[in-house]
Design a protein around this motif. Structure first.
Motif, PDB file in Angstrom:
ATOM      1  N   ASP A   1       0.868  -1.170   0.000  1.00 38.70           N
ATOM      2  CA  ASP A   1       0.000   0.000   0.000  1.00 38.70           C
ATOM      3  C   ASP A   1       0.912   1.229   0.000  1.00 38.70           C
ATOM      4  O   ASP A   1       1.619   1.488   0.975  1.00 38.70           O
ATOM      5  CB  ASP A   1      -0.887  -0.040   1.247  1.00 38.70           C
ATOM      6  CG  ASP A   1      -1.818   1.145   1.358  1.00 38.70           C
ATOM      7  OD1 ASP A   1      -1.549   2.214   0.776  1.00 38.70           O
ATOM      8  OD2 ASP A   1      -2.838   1.001   2.049  1.00 38.70           O
ATOM      9  N   THR A   2       0.908   1.993  -1.093  1.00 39.09           N
ATOM     10  CA  THR A   2       1.834   3.124  -1.213  1.00 39.09           C
ATOM     11  C   THR A   2       1.527   4.228  -0.212  1.00 39.09           C
ATOM     12  O   THR A   2       2.432   4.942   0.213  1.00 39.09           O
ATOM     13  CB  THR A   2       1.843   3.688  -2.641  1.00 39.09           C
ATOM     14  OG1 THR A   2       0.521   4.085  -3.006  1.00 39.09           O
ATOM     15  CG2 THR A   2       2.367   2.671  -3.628  1.00 39.09           C
TER      16      THR A   2
ATOM     17  N   PHE B   1     -18.106   6.083  -7.643  1.00 42.10           N
ATOM     18  CA  PHE B   1     -16.932   5.289  -8.014  1.00 42.10           C
ATOM     19  C   PHE B   1     -16.728   4.151  -7.016  1.00 42.10           C
ATOM     20  O   PHE B   1     -16.585   2.987  -7.388  1.00 42.10           O
ATOM     21  CB  PHE B   1     -15.690   6.184  -8.087  1.00 42.10           C
ATOM     22  CG  PHE B   1     -14.402   5.430  -8.216  1.00 42.10           C
ATOM     23  CD1 PHE B   1     -14.000   4.924  -9.442  1.00 42.10           C
ATOM     24  CD2 PHE B   1     -13.590   5.211  -7.120  1.00 42.10           C
ATOM     25  CE1 PHE B   1     -12.816   4.212  -9.569  1.00 42.10           C
ATOM     26  CE2 PHE B   1     -12.400   4.503  -7.232  1.00 42.10           C
ATOM     27  CZ  PHE B   1     -12.024   4.010  -8.462  1.00 42.10           C
ATOM     28  N   ASN B   2     -16.724   4.479  -5.713  1.00 40.35           N
ATOM     29  CA  ASN B   2     -16.502   3.466  -4.673  1.00 40.35           C
ATOM     30  C   ASN B   2     -17.559   2.378  -4.687  1.00 40.35           C
ATOM     31  O   ASN B   2     -17.264   1.209  -4.442  1.00 40.35           O
ATOM     32  CB  ASN B   2     -16.429   4.123  -3.295  1.00 40.35           C
ATOM     33  CG  ASN B   2     -15.117   4.841  -3.080  1.00 40.35           C
ATOM     34  OD1 ASN B   2     -14.079   4.440  -3.589  1.00 40.35           O
ATOM     35  ND2 ASN B   2     -15.153   5.926  -2.329  1.00 40.35           N
TER      36      ASN B   2
ATOM     37  N   LEU C   1     -11.976  -7.811  -4.664  1.00 42.33           N
ATOM     38  CA  LEU C   1     -10.634  -7.315  -4.991  1.00 42.33           C
ATOM     39  C   LEU C   1     -10.096  -6.421  -3.879  1.00 42.33           C
ATOM     40  O   LEU C   1      -8.933  -6.548  -3.484  1.00 42.33           O
ATOM     41  CB  LEU C   1     -10.655  -6.518  -6.301  1.00 42.33           C
ATOM     42  CG  LEU C   1     -10.703  -7.285  -7.597  1.00 42.33           C
ATOM     43  CD1 LEU C   1     -10.851  -6.334  -8.774  1.00 42.33           C
ATOM     44  CD2 LEU C   1      -9.467  -8.141  -7.769  1.00 42.33           C
ATOM     45  N   LEU C   2     -10.929  -5.527  -3.394  1.00 42.44           N
ATOM     46  CA  LEU C   2     -10.496  -4.641  -2.309  1.00 42.44           C
ATOM     47  C   LEU C   2     -10.028  -5.453  -1.104  1.00 42.44           C
ATOM     48  O   LEU C   2      -8.995  -5.135  -0.503  1.00 42.44           O
ATOM     49  CB  LEU C   2     -11.636  -3.706  -1.891  1.00 42.44           C
ATOM     50  CG  LEU C   2     -12.030  -2.630  -2.902  1.00 42.44           C
ATOM     51  CD1 LEU C   2     -13.311  -1.937  -2.464  1.00 42.44           C
ATOM     52  CD2 LEU C   2     -10.907  -1.620  -3.072  1.00 42.44           C
TER      53      LEU C   2
ATOM     54  N   GLY D   1      -6.153  -5.839   0.527  1.00 39.71           N
ATOM     55  CA  GLY D   1      -6.010  -5.221   1.833  1.00 39.71           C
ATOM     56  C   GLY D   1      -6.478  -3.788   1.865  1.00 39.71           C
ATOM     57  O   GLY D   1      -6.034  -2.993   2.686  1.00 39.71           O
ATOM     58  N   LEU D   2      -7.391  -3.428   0.959  1.00 39.77           N
ATOM     59  CA  LEU D   2      -7.879  -2.061   0.870  1.00 39.77           C
ATOM     60  C   LEU D   2      -9.334  -1.916   1.306  1.00 39.77           C
ATOM     61  O   LEU D   2      -9.920  -0.856   1.159  1.00 39.77           O
ATOM     62  CB  LEU D   2      -7.748  -1.547  -0.574  1.00 39.77           C
ATOM     63  CG  LEU D   2      -6.328  -1.481  -1.132  1.00 39.77           C
ATOM     64  CD1 LEU D   2      -6.360  -1.174  -2.626  1.00 39.77           C
ATOM     65  CD2 LEU D   2      -5.526  -0.436  -0.388  1.00 39.77           C
ATOM     66  N   ALA D   3      -9.903  -2.998   1.846  1.00 43.34           N
ATOM     67  CA  ALA D   3     -11.331  -2.946   2.220  1.00 43.34           C
ATOM     68  C   ALA D   3     -11.528  -2.206   3.515  1.00 43.34           C
ATOM     69  O   ALA D   3     -10.691  -2.082   4.337  1.00 43.34           O
ATOM     70  CB  ALA D   3     -11.877  -4.362   2.352  1.00 43.34           C
TER      71      ALA D   3
END
Length: 145
Positions: free
Chosen positions: A58-59, A130-131, A138-139, A143-145
């Motif tokens: 995660d940047t 968008f969200n 996928l999220l 690890g972006l959920a």
């Protein structure tokens, strides 16, 4: 393989900002439906290419806590990180594989400061639309959920 990901809402806000500055730069449309379809397809394809010695980074977390993320990146890629590595203080934008390895094992030679796009840079209704169109599976995998 290290797959760099970032908060999709921030990515979409950046797309809108970039499109406003250089309309012909992006390869995809900027409507919530077009951008979310591109984001979903791209990330699905990237996940399919990850092998056993791969790591997702995660940047945004890398900028906030570089030491911990660089340690996890080195462990995931099965490379040793030297104790003398200097962690970046500002925005870091590696331009090559050599610079990424330099981050993991040698002093950082290039860094640049930059203002980041924030969710406040876009209409909240566009961001919400968008969200809502993002693939929740996928999220979660990223690890972006």
């Amino acid at each position: 393989v290290a797959l760099a990901v970032r908060d999709p809402g921030l990515w979409y806000a950046s797309c809108l900002r970039i499109h406003q500055q250089v309309p012909e730069f992006l390869l995809h449309g900027i409507s919530p439906a077009e951008a979310s379809a591109f984001w979903n397809a791209s990330h699905r394809d990237w996940l399919e290419t990850l092998g056993e010695s791969s790591v997702i980074v995660d940047t945004d977390a890398l900028r906030k806590d570089p030491g911990a993320i660089l340690n996890r990146l080195a462990a995931g890629l099965q490379i040793r990180r030297t104790a003398l590595v200097r962690e970046p203080q500002g925005y870091l934008h590696p331009r090559s594989m050599e610079e990424i390895y330099e981050l993991l094992g040698a002093p950082v030679s290039r860094a640049m400061e930059r203002e980041f796009t924030t969710p406040g840079h876009i209409d909240p209704r566009l961001g919400a639309e968008f969200n809502a169109l993002l693939d929740r599976g996928l999220l979660d995998r990223l690890g972006l959920a």
